[in-house]
Design an enzyme around this catalytic site. Structure first.
Site, mmCIF file in Angstrom:
data_model
loop_
_atom_site.group_PDB
_atom_site.id
_atom_site.type_symbol
_atom_site.label_atom_id
_atom_site.label_comp_id
_atom_site.label_asym_id
_atom_site.label_seq_id
_atom_site.Cartn_x
_atom_site.Cartn_y
_atom_site.Cartn_z
ATOM 1 N N ARG A 186 -0.925 -8.605 13.706
ATOM 2 C CA ARG A 186 -1.440 -7.576 12.799
ATOM 3 C C ARG A 186 -2.330 -8.206 11.732
ATOM 4 N NH1 ARG A 186 3.984 -5.212 10.934
ATOM 5 N NH2 ARG A 186 2.805 -3.844 9.574
ATOM 6 N N ARG A 234 11.315 -2.147 11.025
ATOM 7 C CA ARG A 234 10.277 -1.584 11.878
ATOM 8 C C ARG A 234 10.092 -2.453 13.111
ATOM 9 N NH1 ARG A 234 5.082 0.064 8.316
ATOM 10 N NH2 ARG A 234 4.083 -0.924 10.099
ATOM 11 N N ARG A 242 11.513 -7.069 5.710
ATOM 12 C CA ARG A 242 11.368 -5.669 5.286
ATOM 13 C C ARG A 242 12.298 -4.738 6.066
ATOM 14 N NH1 ARG A 242 5.600 -2.601 5.011
ATOM 15 N NH2 ARG A 242 5.612 -2.708 7.278
ATOM 16 N N LYS A 271 0.825 -1.212 0.000
ATOM 17 C CA LYS A 271 0.000 0.000 0.000
ATOM 18 C C LYS A 271 0.857 1.259 0.000
ATOM 19 C CE LYS A 271 -2.216 -0.832 3.916
ATOM 20 N NZ LYS A 271 -1.651 -2.117 4.366
ATOM 21 N N ARG A 293 -9.397 1.764 8.777
ATOM 22 C CA ARG A 293 -9.116 0.363 9.073
ATOM 23 C C ARG A 293 -10.243 -0.286 9.853
ATOM 24 N NH1 ARG A 293 -3.093 1.120 9.077
ATOM 25 N NH2 ARG A 293 -2.064 -0.885 8.982
#
Ligand code: AMP
Length: 214
Positions: A172, A161, A127, A17, A92
């Site tokens: 999540r 992160r 990531r 996204k 969300r």
């Protein structure tokens, strides 16, 4: 001619996204509004809201609706959202979607970027990003040219992160399915949802995204 200007990126964490929102924001010259980025910034600045939000983020949970709705209202309320925007990571929950409507900001298109849970875990597990310019890499699938160095701005020292740890990723994802996925049908019933296969290269996904907003 690009007609659609009030846009939103929907999809699980790691769908791409943020990457797609950045590309589209440059292409259309409209602001990229990421509640995740704004929360991380508030956190870095250690504002009371940022510190409180950080507790939820580290646990892989959503920050309470009233907090994120307040952030979006400050950013897009009144005339500020009039010329268009790309929302990334908001709404969300159903309550957030209704709050957005109540601000008079009906969406022209919701780009639903679809990837499997397995792919999410694979992607987020490796990531890393540049703390200076925000460019995103993957340790295995999309490493920078020079190890630990940002291709875009040259900064040395890419970071992971805090919420991209395996246990937090699973939390999540669970939250995504429970709280956010119902928005797919909500926006589909409004006739603005476009499904996009996110399990392809950035360029291929970008072509579909551009097509969807044209
Ligand atoms: P993101 O960068 O979009 O993946 O967001 C990172 C984290 O920030 C999420 O896991 C949530 O804890 C929090 N967050 C971001 N956007 C929202 C939102 N719209 N509602 C609730 N929490 C959010």
């Amino acid at each position: 001619m690009m007609a659609k200007k009030r846009l939103m990126m929907l999809g699980p964490p790691g769908a791409g996204k943020g990457t797609q929102a950045k590309l589209l924001s440059e292409r259309l010259s409209i602001p990229h509004v990421s509640t995740g980025d704004m929360l991380r910034e508030a956190r870095r600045e250690a504002t009371p809201m940022g510190v409180e939000a950080g507790r939820y983020m580290d646990a892989g949970q959503l920050v309470p609706d009233e907090v994120v709705i307040g952030i979006v209202r400050d950013c897009l309320g009144g005339e500020k959202g009039a010329n268009g925007f790309i929302l990334d990571g908001f709404p969300r929950t159903r309550a957030q979607a209704e709050a957005l409507s109540a601000m008079g900001l009906e969406l022209d298109a919701v780009l639903n970027i679809r990837v499997s849970d397995e792919e999410v875990v694979r992607r987020l597990g490796g990531r890393v990003s540049c703390p200076v310019c925000g460019a995103v890499y993957h340790e295995i699938f999309n490493p920078p040219t020079v190890a630990n160095t940002c291709d875009a701005c040259g900064h040395v020292g890419l970071v992971k992160r805090d919420d991209d740890q395996e246990a937090t990723i699973l939390k999540r994802l669970e939250g995504y399915w429970k709280q956010t996925d119902p928005l797919v049908e909500f926006y589909r019933s409004k006739g603005v949802l476009v499904d996009i296969d996110g399990a392809r290269s950035t360029g291929e996904v970008e072509a579909s995204v551009v097509d969807a907003v044209s």
